[in-house]
Design a protein around this motif. Structure first.
Motif, short mmCIF file in Angstrom:
data_model
loop_
_atom_site.label_atom_id
_atom_site.label_comp_id
_atom_site.label_asym_id
_atom_site.label_seq_id
_atom_site.Cartn_x
_atom_site.Cartn_y
_atom_site.Cartn_z
N HIS A 1 -7.29 6.28 6.82
CA HIS A 1 -8.15 5.11 7.06
C HIS A 1 -7.55 3.87 6.40
CE1 HIS A 1 -10.74 8.12 8.51
NE2 HIS A 1 -11.51 8.29 7.46
N LEU A 2 -7.11 4.02 5.16
CA LEU A 2 -6.53 2.87 4.45
C LEU A 2 -5.20 2.47 5.05
CD1 LEU A 2 -7.38 3.78 0.74
CD2 LEU A 2 -8.57 2.18 2.25
N ALA A 3 -4.45 3.42 5.60
CA ALA A 3 -3.19 3.08 6.26
C ALA A 3 -3.45 2.24 7.51
CB ALA A 3 -2.42 4.34 6.62
N VAL A 4 -4.50 2.57 8.26
CA VAL A 4 -4.87 1.75 9.41
C VAL A 4 -5.25 0.34 8.95
CG1 VAL A 4 -6.53 1.47 11.29
CG2 VAL A 4 -5.61 3.72 10.78
N ALA B 1 -4.02 0.18 -5.26
CA ALA B 1 -3.87 0.21 -3.81
C ALA B 1 -5.12 -0.31 -3.11
CB ALA B 1 -3.55 1.63 -3.35
N VAL B 2 -6.29 0.14 -3.57
CA VAL B 2 -7.54 -0.30 -2.96
C VAL B 2 -7.77 -1.79 -3.22
CG1 VAL B 2 -10.04 0.03 -2.92
CG2 VAL B 2 -8.53 2.01 -3.12
N ILE B 3 -7.50 -2.24 -4.44
CA ILE B 3 -7.71 -3.65 -4.79
C ILE B 3 -6.77 -4.55 -4.00
CG2 ILE B 3 -7.50 -5.33 -6.67
CD1 ILE B 3 -8.50 -3.14 -8.57
N VAL B 4 -5.52 -4.14 -3.84
CA VAL B 4 -4.56 -4.95 -3.08
C VAL B 4 -5.02 -5.10 -1.64
CG1 VAL B 4 -2.24 -4.93 -2.10
CG2 VAL B 4 -2.55 -4.52 -4.53
N ALA C 1 -10.41 -3.99 9.08
CA ALA C 1 -9.85 -3.61 7.78
C ALA C 1 -10.93 -3.60 6.70
CB ALA C 1 -8.72 -4.57 7.41
N ILE C 2 -11.81 -4.60 6.71
CA ILE C 2 -12.89 -4.65 5.72
C ILE C 2 -13.79 -3.44 5.87
CG2 ILE C 2 -14.98 -5.91 5.10
CD1 ILE C 2 -13.48 -8.50 5.57
N PHE C 3 -14.09 -3.06 7.10
CA PHE C 3 -14.94 -1.89 7.32
C PHE C 3 -14.29 -0.64 6.75
CE2 PHE C 3 -15.63 1.85 10.03
CZ PHE C 3 -16.96 2.09 9.74
N LEU C 4 -13.01 -0.41 7.04
CA LEU C 4 -12.34 0.80 6.57
C LEU C 4 -12.22 0.82 5.05
CD1 LEU C 4 -9.53 1.01 9.27
CD2 LEU C 4 -11.49 2.54 9.02
N ILE C 5 -11.87 -0.31 4.46
CA ILE C 5 -11.75 -0.36 2.99
C ILE C 5 -13.11 -0.14 2.34
CG2 ILE C 5 -11.10 -1.82 1.05
CD1 ILE C 5 -9.16 -3.25 3.00
N SER C 6 -14.14 -0.77 2.87
CA SER C 6 -15.48 -0.62 2.30
C SER C 6 -15.96 0.82 2.42
CB SER C 6 -16.46 -1.56 3.00
OG SER C 6 -16.03 -2.90 2.92
N TYR C 7 -15.73 1.42 3.59
CA TYR C 7 -16.17 2.80 3.78
C TYR C 7 -15.48 3.73 2.77
CZ TYR C 7 -17.33 7.26 5.85
OH TYR C 7 -17.80 8.53 6.03
N CYS C 8 -14.18 3.60 2.62
CA CYS C 8 -13.44 4.47 1.69
C CYS C 8 -13.90 4.25 0.25
CB CYS C 8 -11.94 4.22 1.82
SG CYS C 8 -11.23 4.77 3.39
N PHE D 1 0.82 -1.20 0.00
CA PHE D 1 0.00 0.00 0.00
C PHE D 1 0.87 1.26 0.00
CE2 PHE D 1 -2.00 3.31 2.68
CZ PHE D 1 -3.04 3.67 1.82
N VAL D 2 1.83 1.35 0.91
CA VAL D 2 2.68 2.54 0.97
C VAL D 2 3.58 2.61 -0.27
CG1 VAL D 2 4.31 3.84 2.39
CG2 VAL D 2 2.64 2.37 3.48
N PHE D 3 3.97 1.47 -0.80
CA PHE D 3 4.77 1.46 -2.04
C PHE D 3 3.98 2.07 -3.19
CE2 PHE D 3 5.91 -0.78 -6.00
CZ PHE D 3 7.21 -0.31 -6.16
N LEU D 4 2.71 1.73 -3.29
CA LEU D 4 1.88 2.29 -4.36
C LEU D 4 1.66 3.79 -4.14
CD1 LEU D 4 -0.70 -0.61 -4.76
CD2 LEU D 4 1.02 0.12 -6.42
N LEU D 5 1.54 4.21 -2.88
CA LEU D 5 1.44 5.65 -2.64
C LEU D 5 2.74 6.35 -3.06
CD1 LEU D 5 -0.34 6.00 0.84
CD2 LEU D 5 -1.32 6.12 -1.45
N THR D 6 3.86 5.69 -2.87
CA THR D 6 5.12 6.27 -3.34
C THR D 6 5.15 6.39 -4.85
OG1 THR D 6 6.20 5.21 -1.43
CG2 THR D 6 7.63 6.09 -3.15
N LEU D 7 4.62 5.38 -5.54
CA LEU D 7 4.54 5.45 -7.00
C LEU D 7 3.61 6.58 -7.45
CD1 LEU D 7 4.33 1.73 -8.22
CD2 LEU D 7 6.29 3.28 -8.27
#
Length: 464
Positions: A427-430, A381-384, A401-408, A121-127
Motif C-alpha cells: 500500500h505504501l509503495a503505491v 518512512a511513514v513520516i516522509v 496517497a493520503i488515503f493509503l498512508i492514513s489507512y496504514c 521510501f524504498v531507500f529506508l526499506l533498504t536500511l
C-alpha cells in the motif's frame, strides 16, 4: 539601360528571377527551371523526425502488472482458516515464495539495465534490512529469521526494479485494485460454495477465506483499500460509475461480513482525509462529502443499536476495551527483560508473535524483531511519505496517497506488517509511486541537415 538593372528586377541577373524581397513572385515573370527546387534537394524521409522520438514518458510494459500480482500473492500469507480443500502449509509457503522469486526474476528481465528512480521510501526499506540481518544472525528466532531476511531483500529489490515506472500516474493504483479484487473474488466463491467453511464458528461467524487461508482482518483490509481507491477514482472521473459499482458493492458486503473494526475505521477516516484534500478543487468531492455526512448521521440515528452490535461482535465491554486481549500481550512484551543489543537491534525477524500470541501492533512487532533502529526507520518512512503528500498540490494522485498512508497508519495500531514484506508495504509503495515526480519526457530528435544541399532561392529568402 542594362536589362538586368531595370526597376522591379532583382539584381544579380537571370539566375535570381522569380525571387523578390519579402514579396511573392511576379506572375509575368516565370521562374527559370534551374531555380525551382529540385527533387534531390527536398528533405529526405530519413531526416524527418520519427514518431517514436516524440516527447513521452517511459511506458511500462504489461508484464509490470504481472509482477505486481505476484507480489500481492506473496504477501497473502500461509496462516488462516481451514480451507474447503486442505492445503499443506509447506505447499502454501512454496507457492508464496515462488511468487516472490518469479516477481523478482520478471522485474529483472523487464529492467535488465537496472534503471531505477530515486525513492526515499524504498531507500529506508533498504536500511531496514540492516537491523533485520544483524538481529537475525544471532539465530535467537531460528534459521527462519535468515529466510525472512532473504525474503525481505527480494521484496525490496523488486520494488527498486519497479521504481523505474513510478511517475506519479495511476497505473499501480489500477493494478492494486485488480489484484485485490481478484483475491476477494476467491473469497466470494468460497462463500457461495461452502458457507459453513467461509463463516466458521471458530472465528465467531466472521468471513474467512475458504479457498485460500485468509483471516477476517486480511479480507477486511483488502476490501477497505479497494473501496477507498475506487471511490477516489470515481470522484476524479478516472472510471465510470457502473464499473466502480461492480467493485464497491460486493466489497462492501464482504467487509460487513468480516466484522473488521480496524478496516472500517481506516476506510472511513482515510476517505475523509483524502476527500478533504480535494474539497477546495473538486465540486464532486464536495457533493460526495456532504452526502456522506448526511447518510452517516441518518444511519447513526436510525440504526445506532444495530451498528453498536456490529462493532461489539457480541463481546463484553471489558473484552472490547482491552482490544480483544491485545493489550495484555502488549504489556507483557514491553515488560519483558531485554539486553542492550535486543533493545537496539531486536531479536530477529519472526512470525510477529510474543510467547506464542500474536502481537497485532506494527510498532511493537518492529520493536520486538528489529529494535529501536527498526522503529526509527519505519517511522521515518511513514513520516516522509506523509510530509511529501502534504506538500503536493491538490490532485487525485495526492488524495489516493493520503488515503493509503492514513489507512496504514491507523491499521498499524492493531495490525502488524510495517517491518516486513506485507500488504501494508505494498500500500505504501503505491503511495510512493503516486507521489513520485513525473518522468522527464524524451526530447525530440533534431534532424541533421548539415550535409543537405539547400537551393539558391531558399538561401536568398533566408538571408532577406
Amino acid at each position: 539601360m542594362d536589362p538586368d538593372m531595370r526597376p522591379g528586377r532583382p539584381p544579380g541577373g537571370p539566375d535570381t528571377a522569380g525571387t523578390r524581397h519579402l514579396a511573392a513572385p511576379r506572375p509575368d515573370i516565370a521562374p527559370r527551371p534551374d531555380t525551382a527546387p529540385r527533387p534531390d534537394t527536398a528533405p529526405r524521409p530519413d531526416t524527418a523526425p520519427r514518431p517514436d522520438t516524440a516527447p513521452r514518458a517511459d511506458a511500462a510494459p504489461k508484464i509490470v502488472g504481472t509482477v505486481w500480482g505476484l507480489l500481492v500473492l506473496n504477501t497473502l500469507g500461509s496462516a488462516g482458516a481451514k480451507t474447503i480443500v486442505p492445503l499443506p502449509r509447506s505447499l502454501i509457503q512454496m507457492v508464496t515464495m515462488g511468487a516472490l522469486v518469479a516477481a523478482f526474476t520478471l522485474a529483472l528481465a523487464v529492467n535488465p539495465r537496472l534503471r531505477i528512480r530515486g525513492s526515499a521510501f524504498v531507500f529506508l526499506l533498504t536500511l531496514l534490512l540492516v537491523p533485520s540481518v544483524i538481529s537475525s544472525l544471532s539465530l535467537e528466532s531460528g534459521f527462519g529469521a535468515l529466510f525472512r531476511c532473504a525474503r525481505l531483500a527480494l521484496f525490496v529489490g523488486t520494488l527498486w526494479l519497479l521504481s523505474r515506472w513510478w511517475n506519479g500516474g495511476l497505473m499501480f493504483v489500477r493494478h492494486h485494485i485488480r489484484m485485490y479484487f481478484a483475491v476477494l473474488g476467491s473469497v466470494a466463491v468460497g462463500l457461495v460454495v461452502s458457507p459453513g467453511a467461509a463463516m466458521p464458528e471458530l472465528y465467531g461467524g466472521r468471513l474467512v477465506g475458504a479457498l485460500w487461508p485468509l483471516t477476517p482482518p486480511q479480507i477486511g483490509q483488502y476490501a477497505a483499500v479497494i473501496i477507498g481507491l475506487t471511490v477516489l477514482l470515481v470522484l476524479g472521473r478516472r472510471t465510470d460509475r457502473a464499473g466502480a459499482a461492480v467493485v464497491i458493492a460486493p466489497s462492501l458486503v464482504l467487509l460487513a461480513l468480516t466484522h473488521t473494526r480496524t478496516a472500517t475505521l481506516g476506510l472511513s477516516i482515510g476517505l475523509a482525509l483524502a476527500i478533504g484534500s480535494l474539497i477546495l478543487t473538486s465540486a464532486a468531492a464536495r457533493r460526495f462529502f456532504t452526502w456522506a455526512v448526511l447518510c452517516a448521521t441518518a444511519a447513526a440515528v436510525g440504526f445506532g443499536s444495530a451498528l453498536q452490535g456490529w462493532f461489539l461482535r457480541g463481546q463484553s465491554q471489558e473484552h472490547f476495551t482491552s482490544l480483544t486481549g491485545r493489550a495484555k500481550v502488549w504489556d507483557a512484551l514491553l515488560a519483558a527483560p531485554r539486553t542492550t543489543a535486543e533493545k537496539v537491534f531486536g531479536t530477529g525477524l519472526g512470525d510477529k508473535s510474543f510467547d506464542g500470541l500474536p502481537i497485532d501492533n506494527s510498532w511493537l512487532a518492529v520493536y520486538q524483531e528489529q529494535g529501536l533502529i527498526g522503529v526509527t526507520v519505519v517511522a521515518a518512512a511513514v513520516i516522509v511519505l506523509g510530509g511529501v503528500a502534504l506538500l503536493r498540490p491538490p490532485s487525485l494522485q495526492r488524495a489516493c496517497a493520503i488515503f493509503l498512508i492514513s489507512y496504514c497508519a491507523i491499521a498499524s495500531y492493531t495490525e502488524a506488517g510495517l517491518g516486513d514484506a506485507s500488504p501494508y508495504l505494498l500500500h505504501l509503495a503505491v503511495a510512493a509511486s503516486l507521489l513520485a515526480a513525473p518522468a522527464a519526457a524524451t526530447p525530440p530528435a533534431t534532424p541533421d541537415v548539415s550535409g543537405q544541399r539547400v537551393p539558391r532561392w531558399a538561401r536568398r529568402t533566408e538571408v532577406t
